[in-house]
Write a protein that holds these residues in place. Structure first.
Motif, PDB file in Angstrom:
ATOM      1  N   MET A  78       0.593  -1.228  -0.571  1.00 31.54           N
ATOM      2  CA  MET A  78       0.125   0.064  -0.147  1.00 31.54           C
ATOM      3  C   MET A  78       1.131   1.131  -0.233  1.00 31.54           C
ATOM      4  O   MET A  78       2.115   1.461   0.504  1.00 31.54           O
ATOM      5  N   ILE A  79       0.489   2.506  -1.204  1.00 26.50           N
ATOM      6  CA  ILE A  79       1.000   2.996  -0.998  1.00 26.50           C
ATOM      7  C   ILE A  79       0.300   4.495  -0.489  1.00 26.50           C
ATOM      8  O   ILE A  79      -0.712   4.759  -0.619  1.00 26.50           O
ATOM      9  N   GLU A  80       1.200   5.421   0.654  1.00 24.54           N
ATOM     10  CA  GLU A  80      -0.101   6.589   1.175  1.00 24.54           C
ATOM     11  C   GLU A  80       0.502   7.608   1.093  1.00 24.54           C
ATOM     12  O   GLU A  80       1.632   7.745   1.143  1.00 24.54           O
ATOM     13  N   VAL A  81       0.518   8.537   0.262  1.00 23.97           N
ATOM     14  CA  VAL A  81       0.325  10.112   0.063  1.00 23.97           C
ATOM     15  C   VAL A  81      -0.020  10.971   1.236  1.00 23.97           C
ATOM     16  O   VAL A  81      -1.145  10.383   0.638  1.00 23.97           O
ATOM     17  N   LYS A  82       0.205  11.286   1.573  1.00 22.10           N
ATOM     18  CA  LYS A  82      -0.505  12.214   2.718  1.00 22.10           C
ATOM     19  C   LYS A  82       0.573  13.521   2.458  1.00 22.10           C
ATOM     20  O   LYS A  82       1.414  13.688   3.211  1.00 22.10           O
ATOM     21  N   ILE A  95      -0.803  16.689  -1.437  1.00 26.04           N
ATOM     22  CA  ILE A  95      -1.734  15.504  -2.113  1.00 26.04           C
ATOM     23  C   ILE A  95      -1.658  14.419  -1.461  1.00 26.04           C
ATOM     24  O   ILE A  95      -0.675  13.959  -0.695  1.00 26.04           O
ATOM     25  N   ASN A  96      -3.209  14.275  -1.882  1.00 28.41           N
ATOM     26  CA  ASN A  96      -3.026  12.843  -1.043  1.00 28.41           C
ATOM     27  C   ASN A  96      -3.807  11.713  -1.144  1.00 28.41           C
ATOM     28  O   ASN A  96      -5.471  12.220  -1.994  1.00 28.41           O
ATOM     29  N   PHE A  97      -3.702  10.684  -1.438  1.00 26.95           N
ATOM     30  CA  PHE A  97      -4.016   9.187  -2.234  1.00 26.95           C
ATOM     31  C   PHE A  97      -4.198   8.372  -1.545  1.00 26.95           C
ATOM     32  O   PHE A  97      -2.171   8.251  -1.322  1.00 26.95           O
ATOM     33  N   VAL A  98      -4.539   7.100  -1.964  1.00 33.33           N
ATOM     34  CA  VAL A  98      -3.825   5.727  -0.963  1.00 33.33           C
ATOM     35  C   VAL A  98      -3.793   5.165  -2.108  1.00 33.33           C
ATOM     36  O   VAL A  98      -5.016   4.887  -3.138  1.00 33.33           O
ATOM     37  N   ILE A  99      -2.730   4.466  -2.622  1.00 35.62           N
ATOM     38  CA  ILE A  99      -2.472   3.285  -4.150  1.00 35.62           C
ATOM     39  C   ILE A  99      -2.138   1.997  -3.049  1.00 35.62           C
ATOM     40  O   ILE A  99      -1.631   1.486  -2.726  1.00 35.62           O
ATOM     41  N   PRO A 100      -3.875   1.326  -3.438  1.00 31.20           N
ATOM     42  CA  PRO A 100      -3.579  -0.532  -3.014  1.00 31.20           C
ATOM     43  C   PRO A 100      -2.453  -0.863  -3.589  1.00 31.20           C
ATOM     44  O   PRO A 100      -2.532  -0.993  -4.375  1.00 31.20           O
ATOM     45  N   ASP A 101      -1.961  -2.252  -2.997  1.00 30.70           N
ATOM     46  CA  ASP A 101      -0.800  -3.172  -3.249  1.00 30.70           C
ATOM     47  C   ASP A 101      -1.318  -4.056  -4.755  1.00 30.70           C
ATOM     48  O   ASP A 101      -2.648  -4.258  -4.294  1.00 30.70           O
ATOM     49  N   GLY A 124       4.521  16.609   4.364  1.00 32.88           N
ATOM     50  CA  GLY A 124       3.888  15.490   3.763  1.00 32.88           C
ATOM     51  C   GLY A 124       4.762  14.201   3.550  1.00 32.88           C
ATOM     52  O   GLY A 124       5.764  14.016   4.394  1.00 32.88           O
ATOM     53  N   GLN A 125       3.570  13.014   4.058  1.00 35.34           N
ATOM     54  CA  GLN A 125       4.165  11.436   4.239  1.00 35.34           C
ATOM     55  C   GLN A 125       4.730  10.681   2.756  1.00 35.34           C
ATOM     56  O   GLN A 125       3.291  10.634   1.828  1.00 35.34           O
ATOM     57  N   VAL A 126       4.807  10.120   2.833  1.00 40.94           N
ATOM     58  CA  VAL A 126       4.826   8.925   1.339  1.00 40.94           C
ATOM     59  C   VAL A 126       5.227   7.759   2.331  1.00 40.94           C
ATOM     60  O   VAL A 126       6.607   7.406   2.639  1.00 40.94           O
ATOM     61  N   VAL A 127       4.247   6.316   2.904  1.00 43.15           N
ATOM     62  CA  VAL A 127       4.309   5.904   3.615  1.00 43.15           C
ATOM     63  C   VAL A 127       4.514   4.918   2.139  1.00 43.15           C
ATOM     64  O   VAL A 127       2.980   4.764   1.832  1.00 43.15           O
ATOM     65  N   ILE A 128       5.088   3.560   2.379  1.00 37.54           N
ATOM     66  CA  ILE A 128       5.019   2.216   1.972  1.00 37.54           C
ATOM     67  C   ILE A 128       5.463   1.466   2.926  1.00 37.54           C
ATOM     68  O   ILE A 128       6.022   1.112   3.892  1.00 37.54           O
TER      69      ILE A 128
END
Lengths: 227, 452
Positions: free
Chosen positions: A1-5, A24-30, A60-64
């Motif tokens: 999962m990629i979370e861009v916050k 920019i905010n969004f979430v990409i599922p695996d 911001g955060q890019v959580v992978i």
């Protein structure tokens, strides 16, 4: 999962400041295939750079997989890219003087994989993209389509979790482009890796599970067909 | 990234730019060539000097002078006048104190000294033999510490002198004195003729005047002569490694002293010697004896001193050549820096890609430094191989031109200094590659990969 916050990136200072990415905010599922769509200058490339750890936005955060890659030290970011990310570029960026084999071996060399395992993986990757017979040929002697296949082989050889493709068909004719697209989506489905395509091509974007439209550094629209 | 992989990639990218690589490394090769030759020449010269010394000088021998200024070329410039002119020899503006017989005796009495031989001044008029012409001759003391090339006859073993009635003659006198060949001369008798100006005392003159005898007065004014006869014991030739050219007729120590005393009687030179050689007892370190004598005020030189003097000369010459080699290297360093900068510029995208793929800046830097090291390696190998080939093929010619003697070569190539040299060149090249490599390491991958 990629979370861009809340990712924000500014170029220049004070009066001359130019906001390339604005909250920019969004979430990409695996395993999804995602298109980041926008005109040139919209900030889509900058977003890709931020998501892949090449660039460091100031906010911001890019959580992978639960880790904010923007907070990692340079060494850890380098390792993250080497282990989890594959890149495909519009202009291929294959090393013209090197053989196909050595082009594909580069990420494995960087990842410290050596010996028989390295060789096996390289041959496998070349087989997947269908240019195994070009193994010993110099990259400069390959056609455009073959070069992009080589670049894809290089992108998948380290079995990344995420593949970033920046206008992967932009320099190819439509027939060749179509086969490359098929190859990319096939890999995405088969290997379960996440595919992030940066493009301005609506037709290509339409083939993705999720489309993130970027305009002037802001998210214009997110279309998701992911269940 | 593994170092092995970096080195292989560095090697490959050099292979792809063959012309540039070879041209850059040729600049280093020039330096490597000069340095290899300098190392070889230095080694050769040292070995040659060693051969000269060991075949000419007994390591147990000391050269002794009255004070140390003798070995520094004597005292120059005005010196305070001393009425005691017998202890001082002056000439060409140089002043040298001399050893007296009592000095010699004192040194000879030491327990660590086997024998002392002053250098006798013998002013022989001529040498001849029955029925032959007269020829000038220089007579010297037979040096038992030197190995000589014997053409005919035989000389005693080292540290043993010839007998008092014997003489060793140089080859040139064989035909001059009417011998068919050197062998014929052995055992034959030759005569050395000496003269001295009369040395008349006041009482002798008064006596002659009192006798009123013209013959007595005339005899007082007549030159006094002495004919010394010797049997030829050996004919000696000239050797390529001989330091002292054997153009002298050699007689025993005792004979030389007798002849010297005869010609110097009544003069300031009587029993005054500029230099003496002493033989140190076997098993005693000449350096300790030297120190003891120096403490007594003498000037002393050991065989080792002479060796280090020769080595100093060799090292200085070698240093000059090495200096030129280093100049060539400095030039090539700028060549490497330039080439590598261009290489970094040319391969901006490649560097960007490698960094994007997660290659660490340190490894990118190393890639370029290893490329520079390869260039250094190539230059070192090319330069030293050319130097070895050129040196080995020129050696026979150098030996004959400088008449070094058979078996002696000027250029001696040794593998270890050459390997060290190549390693040093690689390090220098890596240092030179540091700045371009740092530039490569600092490249921003986004900038580098920006498509236009």
């Amino acid at each position: 999962m990629i979370e861009v916050k809340g990712v924000t990136k500014t170029y220049g200072k004070k009066q001359n400041a130019f906001i390339a990415l604005d909250d920019i905010n969004f979430v990409i599922p695996d395993g999804a295939s995602v298109a980041i769509v926008g005109k040139s200058g919209s900030g889509k490339s900058t977003l890709m750079h931020a998501m892949s750890g090449l660039d460091r936005p100031e906010k911001g955060q890019v959580v992978i997989d639960g880790i904010d890659i923007l907070k990692l030290r340079q060494k850890a970011v380098d390792r993250f890219r080497s282990e989890k990310i594959g890149f495909i570029f519009q202009s291929f960026f294959v090393q013209a003087n090197e053989s196909s084999y050595d082009n594909v071996a580069l990420p494995l060399e960087i990842g410290n994989l050596s010996g028989r395992a390295r060789k096996k993986r390289v041959i496998e990757a070349l087989q997947v993209v269908g240019i195994e017979e070009k193994e010993k040929q110099k990259a400069r002697n390959l056609s455009g389509g073959q070069k992009q296949r080589l670049a894809i082989a290089r992108a998948i050889v380290n079995r990344p979790k995420i593949i970033f493709a920046d206008e992967p068909t932009g320099n190819l004719d439509s027939t060749t482009g179509a086969t490359i697209e098929k190859l990319l989506f096939g890999l995405n489905k088969k290997s379960g890796s996440t595919l992030v395509i940066v493009t301005h091509d609506e037709d290509l974007a339409a083939k993705c599970d999720m489309r993130i439209y970027i305009k002037d550094g802001k998210i214009d629209q997110i279309v998701s067909e992911v269940k | 990234m593994k170092t092995v992989d970096i080195i292989r990639r560095a090697g490959r990218s050099l292979k792809h730019a063959k012309a540039r690589t070879i041209l850059t490394s040729l600049a280093i090769a020039v330096g490597a060539f000069t340095l290899t030759i300098a190392l070889a020449a230095g080694e050769g010269a040292r070995q040659y000097a060693n051969t000269l010394l060991t075949s000419n000088i007994d390591p147990q021998v000391l050269a002794i002078a009255k004070d140390k200024s003798f070995f520094e070329g004597g005292k120059t410039g005005p010196q305070e006048y001393s009425a005691d002119s017998s202890t001082i020899a002056r000439g060409n503006g140089v002043l040298v104190k001399r050893l007296s017989q009592s000095d010699i005796d004192a040194i000879a009495k030491r327990s660590d000294i086997v024998s002392v031989t002053p250098t006798y001044a013998i002013n022989a008029q001529y040498i001849t033999r029955v029925g032959q012409k007269k020829y000038t001759v220089d007579a010297t003391t037979y040096d038992s510490g030197v190995t000589q090339t014997v053409i005919a006859g035989s000389l005693p073993s080292l540290r043993t002198s010839i007998a008092d009635d014997q003489i060793a003659l140089p080859e040139a006198y064989v035909s001059l004195l009417g011998f068919n060949n050197a062998k014929d001369a052995i055992g034959q008798t030759v005569t050395i003729h000496l003269e001295r100006t009369p040395n008349v005392t006041e009482s002798q003159i008064q006596q002659a005047i009192a006798e009123n005898s013209p013959q007595a007065i005339a005899s007082l004014a007549t030159k006094q002569t002495k004919d010394a006869e010797y049997k030829i014991v050996a004919i000696v030739g000239k050797s390529a490694t001989a330091l002292t050219a054997t153009t002298n007729a050699q007689i025993s120590n005792t004979s030389a002293k007798a002849l010297s005393d005869f010609t110097t009687t009544g003069t300031d030179n009587y029993q005054q010697y500029t230099i003496a050689t002493a033989s140190v007892k076997a098993g005693v370190d000449p350096a300790t004896v030297k120190q003891a004598l120096v403490n007594e005020g003498y000037g002393v030189q050991t065989a080792k001193d002479l060796q280090s003097l020769l080595f100093t000369i060799v090292n200085t010459l070698q240093g000059i050549v090495i200096g030129f080699g280093i100049l060539a290297l400095i030039t090539s360093v700028f060549g490497i820096i330039n080439t590598q900068y261009i290489s970094v510029l040319e391969r901006t995208r490649e560097i960007g890609l490698m960094k994007a793929l997660g290659m660490r800046g340190r490894h990118v830097s190393r890639l370029f430094q290893f490329e520079a090291a390869w260039i250094g390696f190539l230059g070192g190998v090319i330069g030293s191989i050319v130097a070895v080939i050129a040196g080995l093929s020129l050696n026979p010619w150098i030996t004959s031109t400088l008449s070094l003697g058979d078996g002696n070569v000027l250029l001696i190539f040794q593998p270890i200094p050459i390997i060290l040299l190549i390693i040093v060149l690689m390090l220098i090249a890596m240092l030179a590659g540091y700045f371009p490599a740092r530039k490569a390491a600092k490249l921003d991958p986004i900038e580098a990969l920006r498509t236009e």
